[in-house]
Enzyme design. Structure first.
Site, PDB file in Angstrom:
ATOM      1  N   ILE A  79       0.842  -1.199   0.000  1.00 29.20           N
ATOM      2  CA  ILE A  79       0.000   0.000   0.000  1.00 29.20           C
ATOM      3  C   ILE A  79       0.873   1.244   0.000  1.00 29.20           C
ATOM      4  CG2 ILE A  79      -1.680   1.333   1.334  1.00 29.20           C
ATOM      5  CD1 ILE A  79      -2.956  -1.179   2.228  1.00 29.20           C
ATOM      6  N   GLY A 135       0.672  -5.392   0.869  1.00 34.38           N
ATOM      7  CA  GLY A 135      -0.584  -5.536   0.139  1.00 34.38           C
ATOM      8  C   GLY A 135      -0.453  -6.383  -1.111  1.00 34.38           C
ATOM      9  N   ASP A 138      -1.250  -9.762   0.064  1.00 35.09           N
ATOM     10  CA  ASP A 138      -2.703  -9.859   0.210  1.00 35.09           C
ATOM     11  C   ASP A 138      -3.360 -10.185  -1.123  1.00 35.09           C
ATOM     12  OD1 ASP A 138      -3.182  -9.093   3.030  1.00 35.09           O
ATOM     13  OD2 ASP A 138      -2.382  -7.157   2.436  1.00 35.09           O
ATOM     14  N   GLU A 158       3.845  -5.740   7.063  1.00 29.69           N
ATOM     15  CA  GLU A 158       3.046  -4.859   7.911  1.00 29.69           C
ATOM     16  C   GLU A 158       3.570  -4.757   9.342  1.00 29.69           C
ATOM     17  OE1 GLU A 158       0.246  -5.981   4.580  1.00 29.69           O
ATOM     18  OE2 GLU A 158       1.873  -6.915   5.712  1.00 29.69           O
ATOM     19  N   ASP A 166      -4.098  -6.606   7.517  1.00 32.75           N
ATOM     20  CA  ASP A 166      -5.545  -6.658   7.718  1.00 32.75           C
ATOM     21  C   ASP A 166      -6.359  -6.783   6.428  1.00 32.75           C
ATOM     22  OD1 ASP A 166      -5.118  -4.130   6.713  1.00 32.75           O
ATOM     23  OD2 ASP A 166      -5.932  -3.048   8.440  1.00 32.75           O
TER      24      ASP A 166
END
Length: 285
Positions: A79, A135, A138, A158, A166
């Site tokens: 991110i 991310g 993810d 993270e 998350d």
């Protein structure tokens, strides 16, 4: 959304993505993360554009398999930090509970964007090169099949930003690589090479170069696109559902699924083609 509306939606274009069908004779679409100068770091527009692209491709009969990859030297650096700051920025409010509820809703919206990869009925292959961090993990974990080049590396980063991942990594990785490996990656944030990722099952195939990766994934996705869409989509749906069920519940679910879907024209065509020693021609969905 029908096929015409799906095509119209894709023609509108995207700020953070490029969606292309490289060969109109091959029903495979490529979704490229398209911020190469920023190592394809994920900004807020990405989280609205990815579900929009996937929803359109889900309804497009000419898209029977999808590939997610990145333009430039890296797959995804995670991110974008400026976007992270805007996500966590607290609005002016006298009620701390209201502030936290707003942040919760923001996180849920980001999670929903990544989960759109799983919700898409079509099989999605992650084509990973260079960095796959935060991310990016993810996103890759939400794909059905993950392939990478030898230069790829992975990091659940993270924890080093003082937060818990998350967007799905902590939920999906244990089912992919086992709890112990997932805990190792998530708690340490360490960098994992392509060979180690293959050994733990994070990726299923490693290619010696980016060109070999692109060629290998093209062949893989092309093979998926040649199969019965009913069978492929059913397999994906049952796999995802069974992940959260007991063995008996999973068997009951697939029995119910096939009771509804087994008697199809595709099944008749598959049997006829096998008997006649020819290539089957399956229905377009």
């Amino acid at each position: 959304m029908d096929a015409a509306e799906a095509e119209t939606e894709l023609k509108k274009g995207f700020e953070t993505l490029e969606v292309v069908q490289k060969d109109r004779s091959v029903p495979v679409y490529h979704i490229y993360l398209n911020r190469p100068a920023q190592r394809n770091a994920l900004t807020l527009p990405f989280f609205s554009e990815l579900p929009r692209a996937l929803a359109a491709l889900d309804r497009l009969p000419s898209a029977r398999a999808l590939v997610i990859s990145g333009h430039g030297p890296h797959f995804c650096a995670g991110i974008d930090l400026s976007s992270l700051a805007s996500i966590t920025a607290a609005p002016s409010s006298d009620d701390p509970a209201a502030v936290r509820e707003l942040l919760r809703r923001r996180i849920l919206a980001l999670q929903d964007a990544i989960s759109a990869v799983e919700r898409c009925r079509k099989p999605v292959v992650a084509e990973i090169h260079g960095a796959c961090v935060g991310g990016g993990v993810d996103l890759a974990a939400a794909c059905d099949i993950r392939c990478c080049s030898e230069d790829a590396f992975f990091s659940v980063k993270e924890v080093d930003l003082a937060l818990a991942a998350d967007l799905g990594t902590l939920q999906r990785l244990p089912a992919i690589v086992g709890y112990g490996n997932a805990a190792d990656l998530a708690l340490t944030g360490r960098r994992v090479s392509a060979s180690e990722a293959k050994a733990m099952g994070l990726v299923s195939r490693v290619f010696p170069s980016r060109q070999a990766l692109e060629e290998g994934v093209a062949a893989l996705a092309g093979g998926l696109a040649e199969k019965s869409s009913l069978a492929v989509m059913g397999t994906k749906a049952v796999l995802l559902r069974s992940r959260d069920l007991t063995m008996d519940q999973g068997l009951d679910y697939v029995a119910t699924w096939n009771a509804a879907m087994l008697m199809s024209r595709d099944l008749e065509e598959a049997v006829s083609a096998r008997l006649q020693k020819r290539k089957p021609v399956f229905s377009k969905l």
